[in-house]
Design a protein around this motif. Structure first.
Motif, short mmCIF file in Angstrom:
data_model
loop_
_atom_site.label_atom_id
_atom_site.label_comp_id
_atom_site.label_asym_id
_atom_site.label_seq_id
_atom_site.Cartn_x
_atom_site.Cartn_y
_atom_site.Cartn_z
N UNK A 174 4.00 -6.37 -6.00
CA UNK A 174 4.93 -5.31 -5.62
C UNK A 174 4.34 -4.50 -4.47
N UNK A 175 3.05 -4.22 -4.53
CA UNK A 175 2.39 -3.49 -3.45
C UNK A 175 2.46 -4.28 -2.14
N UNK A 201 5.83 -1.48 -1.73
CA UNK A 201 6.45 -0.58 -2.70
C UNK A 201 5.38 -0.18 -3.71
N UNK A 202 5.34 1.10 -4.06
CA UNK A 202 4.32 1.61 -4.97
C UNK A 202 4.57 1.11 -6.39
N UNK A 203 3.49 0.78 -7.11
CA UNK A 203 3.61 0.30 -8.48
C UNK A 203 2.50 0.88 -9.34
N UNK A 204 2.79 1.03 -10.62
CA UNK A 204 1.82 1.54 -11.58
C UNK A 204 1.92 0.72 -12.86
N UNK A 206 12.70 1.12 -0.89
CA UNK A 206 12.40 1.03 0.54
C UNK A 206 10.90 0.78 0.71
N UNK A 207 10.51 -0.05 1.68
CA UNK A 207 9.09 -0.38 1.87
C UNK A 207 8.32 0.72 2.59
N UNK A 208 8.07 1.83 1.88
CA UNK A 208 7.38 2.98 2.48
C UNK A 208 5.91 3.07 2.10
N UNK A 209 5.47 2.22 1.15
CA UNK A 209 4.07 2.28 0.70
C UNK A 209 3.22 1.48 1.70
N UNK A 210 2.86 2.10 2.81
CA UNK A 210 2.11 1.44 3.88
C UNK A 210 0.77 2.11 4.07
N UNK A 211 -0.12 1.43 4.78
CA UNK A 211 -1.44 1.99 5.06
C UNK A 211 -1.32 3.29 5.84
N UNK A 212 -0.44 3.30 6.84
CA UNK A 212 -0.29 4.49 7.68
C UNK A 212 0.17 5.70 6.88
N UNK A 217 -8.26 -4.85 -1.64
CA UNK A 217 -7.76 -5.27 -0.34
C UNK A 217 -7.00 -4.16 0.36
N UNK A 218 -6.38 -3.26 -0.41
CA UNK A 218 -5.72 -2.11 0.19
C UNK A 218 -6.74 -1.15 0.78
#
Length: 541
Positions: free
Chosen positions: A45-46, A50-53, A215-221, A398-399
């Protein structure tokens, strides 16, 4: 069976970010039923940004509502739904109005809870299987019929609940994918998260993007930007003490903190005597002269070695090392401080693997298994004088590497092999002594030198040596020897959660073995560990 659980610390951090006015990231929750692949689901998912827990299956519907996720995934697990004491989620979950995807056991649980029927199959299904699509709907959009998926089950759905329809099957499983489109409830009998499932990534993206509207907002930036903002708000004008080890985690954290608070950061390298050969001197020089980030070098080697005298239990080693670390930093705080905050490079796998074991008082059921305590998670004392700053605790390894690159960390550190916080102390099985440390340092240096010399360093996740606390008879120069064996541990992995032993070329193994036996005094035998994770772990302790 469904009791209230305490949400992980990073969940409250996530809500704090929202209160700070940051982006409200989409979120997928994975309810864990004991699967070895739960972390892989989170990673996939990451990868879709997308953020996941990962939460316990005991998490209540009300707690989930408070977190306001976009979707829920029920993991697989080793149980059968018809077993006494089989884990079950909160029954209110099915009417919560949030899309749910059940994976393997998660699908079977959904079927059983909603009025369907699950039984043991006449023929189990394990390994690769072709998935034949009967209805290419939202979950299966853009997936070719006949795509390979990874199966691992002995139970199967015999009767679907009311409102569900069959949308895919395999040769051995009639109900491989089912769906209740009206309630957005879906189930898959295979594991789309494993690399063997060729059609797995698009299926997960279909669920995350099209069904859950993420929405794909979970980015490195965005992570870097929000972390810097969060650090500044949390720390304000206070000073921060960073436990610097020189690995990618603490180095990334040092660069991130330096960007956020500049001179409010003081890096302290506690030289506990368990580092690899030449590394303490190289670390201090690198940060001070090349990165221009001041580092205080505190040598307490004798103190740590004395504390481990006679200690052989690996959990006790980690506990002692964790406590000694904190006490050493408390002393450093008085010498170089005062400081209000202690920064640590704790990662999400550290939090997961250090989860406490809890037993249901009514059923006696084990809820979570503590694999091993991490020195920066399980070793913290109750009377800690610092407030903690752990901005990396939501990330997989890796993140962290991606974040390191984005904040300017050199590739030589970004791509460095992971090294455990307790260092060589947990690569010496049994009691840690000065003699064994010297032997292991020399052997470990040879392993790293040869891996790099043959151009293999970046092919492996980790490559290191382990010292066993036994001796065996050998012969060197026509004389009898009685010395230690060294174990070579070389693995490949994507994120450290699972790993496979590396097929190191035989001529490289031969060179390493010859050099270790000839150059390291006290060693007369070299062994090779060919165990994957699971069932083993990467480190031996």
């Amino acid at each position: 069976m469904n009791t209230t659980v305490t949400l992980p610390k990073n969940q409250s951090d996530f809500r704090q970010e929202q209160q700070l006015g940051q982006i409200r990231h989409a979120m997928i929750i994975i309810l864990d039923f004991g699967s070895q692949y739960s972390e892989l689901i989170a990673r996939r998912i990451r990868e879709a940004q997308v953020y996941s827990e990962i939460l316990s299956y005991r998490t209540t519907a009300e707690q989930i509502r408070q977190l306001n996720p976009n979707g829920i995934i029920l993991s697989g697990g080793p149980s059968s739904v018809y077993d006494n004491g089989a884990p079950r989620c909160n029954p209110e979950l099915w009417d919560i109005g949030i899309p749910i995807l059940g994976v393997c056991y998660g699908m079977q649980l959904m079927v059983d809870e909603l009025g369907g029927h699950v039984t043991r199959s006449e023929h189990g299904e394990y390994g690769k299987a072709a998935l034949f699509i009967d209805n290419p709907t939202d979950l299966l959009a853009n997936i070719d019929s006949g795509s390979i998926m990874w199966m691992s089950h002995s139970d199967s759905v015999q009767q679907m609940p009311k409102g569900f329809e069959l949308i895919a099957h395999t040769d051995n499983t009639s109900c491989a994918v089912i769906a209740d489109h009206d309630r957005k409830l879906y189930g898959v009998q295979f594991h789309p998260e494993v690399v063997n499932s060729i059609g797995g990534p698009p299926l997960i993206r279909n669920f995350v993007y099209h069904i859950c509207n993420c929405k794909p907002t979970w980015t490195t930036a965005t992570f870097v930007e929000e972390s810097i903002q969060e650090i500044r708000v949390k720390v304000a004008k206070k000073r921060v003490l960073l436990a610097l080890s020189g690995g990618v985690d603490s180095s990334t954290l040092a660069f991130l903190l330096h960007k956020a608070i500049g001179d409010q950061l003081t890096c302290v390298f506690i030289d506990q005597g368990f580092m690899r050969k030449y590394e303490p001197e190289r670390l201090v020089k690198l940060f001070q002269e090349q990165f221009h980030i001041p580092v205080e070098h505190v040598s307490v080697r004798d103190r740590f070695l004395r504390a481990l005298t006679g200690i052989t239990d690996p959990e006790e080693k980690r506990r002692i090392i964790g406590h000694e670390f904190i006490h050493a930093f408390e002393e450093a705080s008085k010498e170089f401080g005062p400081f209000d905050y202690l920064a640590q490079g704790t990662l999400y796998p550290d939090v997961i693997e250090s989860a406490n074991t809890s037993i249901d008082p009514q059923t006696g059921e084990r809820v979570a298994v503590k694999i091993k305590s991490h020195h920066n998670v399980g070793g913290l004392p109750r009377d800690l004088i610092f407030k903690l700053v752990e901005p990396l605790q939501k990330l997989f390894k890796d993140e962290v590497r991606q974040v390191g690159r984005s904040v300017g960390l050199p590739e030589e550190i970004v791509n460095r092999h992971p090294f455990p916080g307790p260092g060589l102390a947990i690569r010496i099985i049994g009691e840690v002594t000065a003699e064994r440390l010297n032997i292991l340092r020399d052997a470990d240096l040879i392993v790293r030198q040869e891996i790099k010399h043959h151009g293999l360093y970046h092919d492996y996740w980790q490559a290191f040596a382990v010292l066993l606390p036994i001796r065996s008879v050998g012969v060197m120069g026509d004389q009898r020897t009685y010395a230690y064996p060294i174990v070579l541990r070389v693995v490949t992995s994507e994120d450290g959660m699972t790993a496979d032993w590396a097929r190191v070329p035989h001529h490289v193994l031969e060179v390493m073995s010859n050099r270790i036996v000839n150059e390291v005094k006290g060693v007369n035998r070299v062994l090779l560990d060919i165990t994957s994770k699971p069932p083993g772990t990467i480190e031996w302790e």
